[in-house]
Design a protein around this motif. Structure first.
Motif, PDB file in Angstrom:
ATOM      1  N   SER A   1      -0.295   4.932  -4.628  1.00  0.00           N
ATOM      2  CA  SER A   1       1.219   4.396  -4.438  1.00  0.00           C
ATOM      3  C   SER A   1       1.270   3.928  -3.109  1.00  0.00           C
ATOM      4  CB  SER A   1       2.428   4.894  -5.213  1.00  0.00           C
ATOM      5  OG  SER A   1       2.634   5.941  -4.424  1.00  0.00           O
ATOM      6  N   SER A   2       1.193   4.958  -2.192  1.00  0.00           N
ATOM      7  CA  SER A   2       1.266   4.582  -0.682  1.00  0.00           C
ATOM      8  C   SER A   2      -0.147   3.724  -0.113  1.00  0.00           C
ATOM      9  CB  SER A   2       1.247   6.134  -0.023  1.00  0.00           C
ATOM     10  OG  SER A   2       2.140   7.000  -0.414  1.00  0.00           O
ATOM     11  N   VAL A   3      -0.985   3.804  -0.622  1.00  0.00           N
ATOM     12  CA  VAL A   3      -2.216   3.215   0.068  1.00  0.00           C
ATOM     13  C   VAL A   3      -2.590   1.747  -0.558  1.00  0.00           C
ATOM     14  CG1 VAL A   3      -4.873   3.242   0.187  1.00  0.00           C
ATOM     15  CG2 VAL A   3      -3.494   5.250   0.336  1.00  0.00           C
ATOM     16  N   LEU A   4      -2.048   1.291  -1.687  1.00  0.00           N
ATOM     17  CA  LEU A   4      -2.097   0.220  -2.324  1.00  0.00           C
ATOM     18  C   LEU A   4      -1.553  -1.029  -1.514  1.00  0.00           C
ATOM     19  CD1 LEU A   4      -3.168  -1.613  -4.741  1.00  0.00           C
ATOM     20  CD2 LEU A   4      -0.949  -1.291  -5.900  1.00  0.00           C
ATOM     21  N   LEU A   5      -0.356  -0.868  -1.092  1.00  0.00           N
ATOM     22  CA  LEU A   5       0.101  -1.861  -0.031  1.00  0.00           C
ATOM     23  C   LEU A   5      -0.582  -2.136   1.169  1.00  0.00           C
ATOM     24  CD1 LEU A   5       4.101  -1.586  -0.718  1.00  0.00           C
ATOM     25  CD2 LEU A   5       2.468  -3.292  -1.722  1.00  0.00           C
ATOM     26  N   TRP A   6      -1.013  -0.897   1.745  1.00  0.00           N
ATOM     27  CA  TRP A   6      -1.774  -0.826   2.790  1.00  0.00           C
ATOM     28  C   TRP A   6      -2.887  -1.440   2.746  1.00  0.00           C
ATOM     29  CZ3 TRP A   6      -0.134   2.215   7.390  1.00  0.00           C
ATOM     30  CH2 TRP A   6      -1.072   2.149   8.298  1.00  0.00           C
ATOM     31  N   ASN A   7      -3.764  -1.471   1.691  1.00  0.00           N
ATOM     32  CA  ASN A   7      -4.905  -1.998   1.374  1.00  0.00           C
ATOM     33  C   ASN A   7      -4.621  -3.590   1.102  1.00  0.00           C
ATOM     34  OD1 ASN A   7      -7.618  -1.894   1.099  1.00  0.00           O
ATOM     35  ND2 ASN A   7      -7.670  -1.831  -1.268  1.00  0.00           N
ATOM     36  N   PHE A   8      -3.598  -3.820   0.266  1.00  0.00           N
ATOM     37  CA  PHE A   8      -3.215  -5.184   0.187  1.00  0.00           C
ATOM     38  C   PHE A   8      -3.079  -6.033   1.501  1.00  0.00           C
ATOM     39  CE2 PHE A   8      -2.555  -5.685  -4.772  1.00  0.00           C
ATOM     40  CZ  PHE A   8      -3.084  -6.878  -4.856  1.00  0.00           C
ATOM     41  N   GLY A   9      -2.072  -5.329   2.176  1.00  0.00           N
ATOM     42  CA  GLY A   9      -1.374  -5.973   3.535  1.00  0.00           C
ATOM     43  C   GLY A   9       0.008  -6.258   3.171  1.00  0.00           C
ATOM     44  N   SER A  10       0.802  -5.658   3.908  1.00  0.00           N
ATOM     45  CA  SER A  10       2.133  -5.901   3.433  1.00  0.00           C
ATOM     46  C   SER A  10       3.190  -6.006   4.723  1.00  0.00           C
ATOM     47  CB  SER A  10       2.902  -4.887   2.353  1.00  0.00           C
ATOM     48  OG  SER A  10       4.344  -5.156   2.266  1.00  0.00           O
ATOM     49  N   LEU A  11       4.076  -6.631   4.771  1.00  0.00           N
ATOM     50  CA  LEU A  11       5.286  -6.623   5.996  1.00  0.00           C
ATOM     51  C   LEU A  11       6.431  -5.987   5.567  1.00  0.00           C
ATOM     52  CD1 LEU A  11       4.401  -9.959   7.230  1.00  0.00           C
ATOM     53  CD2 LEU A  11       4.424  -8.060   8.908  1.00  0.00           C
ATOM     54  N   ASN A  12       6.544  -5.362   4.439  1.00  0.00           N
ATOM     55  CA  ASN A  12       7.675  -4.580   3.893  1.00  0.00           C
ATOM     56  C   ASN A  12       8.065  -3.595   4.837  1.00  0.00           C
ATOM     57  OD1 ASN A  12       7.756  -6.570   1.942  1.00  0.00           O
ATOM     58  ND2 ASN A  12       6.945  -5.239   0.461  1.00  0.00           N
ATOM     59  N   GLY A  13       9.156  -3.332   5.183  1.00  0.00           N
ATOM     60  CA  GLY A  13       9.526  -2.100   5.905  1.00  0.00           C
ATOM     61  C   GLY A  13       9.258  -2.084   7.360  1.00  0.00           C
ATOM     62  N   ARG A  14       8.756  -3.194   8.025  1.00  0.00           N
ATOM     63  CA  ARG A  14       8.380  -3.274   9.352  1.00  0.00           C
ATOM     64  C   ARG A  14       9.407  -3.119  10.162  1.00  0.00           C
ATOM     65  NH1 ARG A  14       5.032  -1.672   6.677  1.00  0.00           N
ATOM     66  NH2 ARG A  14       2.834  -2.018   6.648  1.00  0.00           N
ATOM     67  N   VAL A  15       9.640  -2.213  11.069  1.00  0.00           N
ATOM     68  CA  VAL A  15      10.509  -1.914  11.761  1.00  0.00           C
ATOM     69  C   VAL A  15      10.355  -2.230  13.358  1.00  0.00           C
ATOM     70  CG1 VAL A  15      12.182  -0.780  10.303  1.00  0.00           C
ATOM     71  CG2 VAL A  15      10.190   0.375  11.868  1.00  0.00           C
ATOM     72  N   TRP A  16      11.210  -1.853  14.167  1.00  0.00           N
ATOM     73  CA  TRP A  16      10.859  -1.975  15.698  1.00  0.00           C
ATOM     74  C   TRP A  16       9.686  -1.190  16.091  1.00  0.00           C
ATOM     75  CZ3 TRP A  16      12.261  -6.159  18.118  1.00  0.00           C
ATOM     76  CH2 TRP A  16      13.418  -6.910  17.788  1.00  0.00           C
ATOM     77  N   MET A  17       9.601  -0.055  15.575  1.00  0.00           N
ATOM     78  CA  MET A  17       8.246   1.317  16.025  1.00  0.00           C
ATOM     79  C   MET A  17       7.131   0.005  15.614  1.00  0.00           C
ATOM     80  SD  MET A  17       7.109   4.412  13.808  1.00  0.00           S
ATOM     81  CE  MET A  17       6.403   3.229  12.410  1.00  0.00           C
ATOM     82  N   HIS A  18       6.753  -0.364  14.785  1.00  0.00           N
ATOM     83  CA  HIS A  18       5.530  -1.449  14.405  1.00  0.00           C
ATOM     84  C   HIS A  18       5.375  -2.381  15.532  1.00  0.00           C
ATOM     85  CE1 HIS A  18       6.643   0.531  10.641  1.00  0.00           C
ATOM     86  NE2 HIS A  18       5.444   0.624  10.237  1.00  0.00           N
ATOM     87  N   TRP A  19       6.657  -3.149  15.721  1.00  0.00           N
ATOM     88  CA  TRP A  19       6.537  -4.045  16.980  1.00  0.00           C
ATOM     89  C   TRP A  19       6.085  -3.475  18.161  1.00  0.00           C
ATOM     90  CZ3 TRP A  19       5.896  -8.589  18.494  1.00  0.00           C
ATOM     91  CH2 TRP A  19       6.140  -9.109  19.735  1.00  0.00           C
ATOM     92  N   SER A  20       6.531  -2.278  18.650  1.00  0.00           N
ATOM     93  CA  SER A  20       6.306  -1.454  19.841  1.00  0.00           C
ATOM     94  C   SER A  20       4.817  -1.119  19.941  1.00  0.00           C
ATOM     95  CB  SER A  20       7.222  -0.278  20.134  1.00  0.00           C
ATOM     96  OG  SER A  20       8.518  -0.805  20.149  1.00  0.00           O
ATOM     97  N   HIS A  21       4.153  -0.939  18.642  1.00  0.00           N
ATOM     98  CA  HIS A  21       2.788  -0.217  18.526  1.00  0.00           C
ATOM     99  C   HIS A  21       1.851  -1.758  18.733  1.00  0.00           C
ATOM    100  CE1 HIS A  21      -0.775   1.315  16.955  1.00  0.00           C
ATOM    101  NE2 HIS A  21      -0.836   0.297  16.175  1.00  0.00           N
ATOM    102  N   ILE A  22       2.274  -2.831  18.151  1.00  0.00           N
ATOM    103  CA  ILE A  22       1.462  -3.822  17.904  1.00  0.00           C
ATOM    104  C   ILE A  22       1.371  -4.977  19.296  1.00  0.00           C
ATOM    105  CG2 ILE A  22       3.002  -5.603  16.918  1.00  0.00           C
ATOM    106  CD1 ILE A  22       0.378  -6.162  14.858  1.00  0.00           C
ATOM    107  N   TRP A  23       2.415  -5.205  19.933  1.00  0.00           N
ATOM    108  CA  TRP A  23       2.536  -6.093  21.054  1.00  0.00           C
ATOM    109  C   TRP A  23       1.708  -5.781  22.046  1.00  0.00           C
ATOM    110  CZ3 TRP A  23       4.153  -6.116  25.878  1.00  0.00           C
ATOM    111  CH2 TRP A  23       4.747  -4.808  26.340  1.00  0.00           C
ATOM    112  N   PRO A  24       1.766  -4.633  22.820  1.00  0.00           N
ATOM    113  CA  PRO A  24       0.835  -4.182  23.815  1.00  0.00           C
ATOM    114  C   PRO A  24      -0.782  -4.647  23.666  1.00  0.00           C
ATOM    115  CG  PRO A  24       2.573  -2.483  23.548  1.00  0.00           C
ATOM    116  CD  PRO A  24       2.471  -3.107  22.274  1.00  0.00           C
TER     117      PRO A  24
END
Length: 353
Positions: A187-210
């Motif tokens: 269940s945890s990997v399925l959405l990762w394998n599909f690709g999903s933006l559900n639950g994306r928060v500022w931590m993810h933005w801080s990780h990706i923009w640099p």
């Protein structure tokens, strides 16, 4: 007179290119506002503007706009731009308009790395920062391995593509075997394998923009050299370009862009194919123009796909997944759009070549 005519033609083309970028930027800004305004709870454009400016008196509106929707749409824009730029780079390196980032094994390597990390780190959620770094490391390791498998023939775009296809299949098979051994993590990997933006928060933005900012700068620095690759390897080498070295640098840049995007949003397919292809029709195949246009257009496409996917709610009945997913994963939306687009490209004249 001929010189003046060519000068006017170049000026006209430059103006049309600037106009295309301006239109794409305007579309991206419009999608940002619409993505924030309309969802399960809808707001007026005025309410969104007040919340963004910090003058809204409604604490609930401010929370939804700032903590739920704004980071999600920013991550979507950044990931889309990175996947589109990676696709454009790969299509230049391999001189093939049907190439996309998933072909070189980065997405598959990132997912495999996440599965391994979750085996060693039980209970980890796919939104955790540690898993994002694991995905980034796995994606980069996969593309380096694929390039090394080519040995001295690593400068061949066709051979590199074929090696990537085979390696991707092997990596995906290994991922499936690991999941079969431990179905609790499915269940945890399925959405990762599909690709999903559900639950994306500022931590993810801080990780990706640099990563996005640094790698976009690197891609633009390499773009002038990349334009020589369009002339063929022998011609580019005759003009003084270190062909193998340049291809490796561009391949690593594309891999880093893809791995960083996958580490934040999962393995989203086809954006790196559709965006660059449409951008090429708009601005031409010169990398200095193609790279920025591909990034902007792909950011628009992924943001629009996520906005569309939010209107659909799914209920999973797989083992360990008896819960409602808030919206259709964006990776499923891009696949539904991308598969027919890919078939259309295959049927076009020149696809066989």
């Amino acid at each position: 007179m001929a010189k003046g005519m060519f000068g006017r033609e170049r000026g006209s083309f430059r103006a049309s290119y600037i106009l295309v970028l301006a239109v794409l930027a305007a579309l991206l800004a419009a999608m940002l506002v619409l993505h924030i305004a309309f969802g399960r709870t809808s707001f007026s454009i005025a309410e969104v503007a007040k919340a963004l400016l910090g003058v809204s008196k409604d604490a609930g509106t401010r929370h939804i706009v700032w903590n739920l929707r704004l980071p999600r749409v920013l991550v979507a824009m950044a990931a889309g731009a990175m996947l589109g730029l990676a696709g454009a780079i790969l299509q230049v390196v391999m001189r093939n308009p049907l190439v996309e980032p998933g072909l070189i094994g980065v997405s598959a390597g990132a997912v495999l790395s996440v599965v391994l990390a979750m085996q060693w780190w039980p209970g980890a959620a796919p939104t955790s920062g540690g898993l994002s770094w694991a995905a980034l490391a796995g994606g980069m390791a996969a593309v380096v391995l694929i390039y090394l498998l080519n040995g001295r023939r690593g400068n061949s775009g066709a051979r590199l593509a074929l090696t990537g296809i085979v390696a991707t299949s092997v990596i995906q098979s290994a991922t499936s075997l690991l999941l079969l051994r431990n179905q609790e993590g499915l269940s945890s990997v399925l959405l990762w394998n599909f690709g999903s933006l559900n639950g994306r928060v500022w931590m993810h933005w801080s990780h990706i923009w640099p990563w996005g900012l640094a790698l976009f700068g690197l891609a633009m620095l390499l773009a002038r050299h990349a334009s020589l690759l369009r002339l063929g390897d022998e011609t580019a080498a005759g003009l003084g370009l270190a062909v193998n070295r340049m291809k490796l640098l561009l391949l690593l840049a594309a891999a880093a862009l893809t791995a960083a995007a996958v580490s934040a949003v999962g393995a989203i397919g086809f954006i790196g194919l559709i965006g660059p292809h449409i951008a090429r029709r708009l601005v031409g195949s010169q990398p200095l123009r193609l790279f920025p246009a591909s990034a902007l257009l792909s950011a628009v496409l992924l943001t629009a796909a996520d906005w569309a996917g939010q209107s659909i709610t799914l209920t999973f009945v797989l083992p360990g997944m008896q819960h409602h997913v808030s919206s259709l994963p964006v990776g499923a939306v891009t696949t539904l759009l991308g598969a027919p687009f890919f078939l259309y490209l295959l049927r076009r004249p020149g696809a066989r070549r």
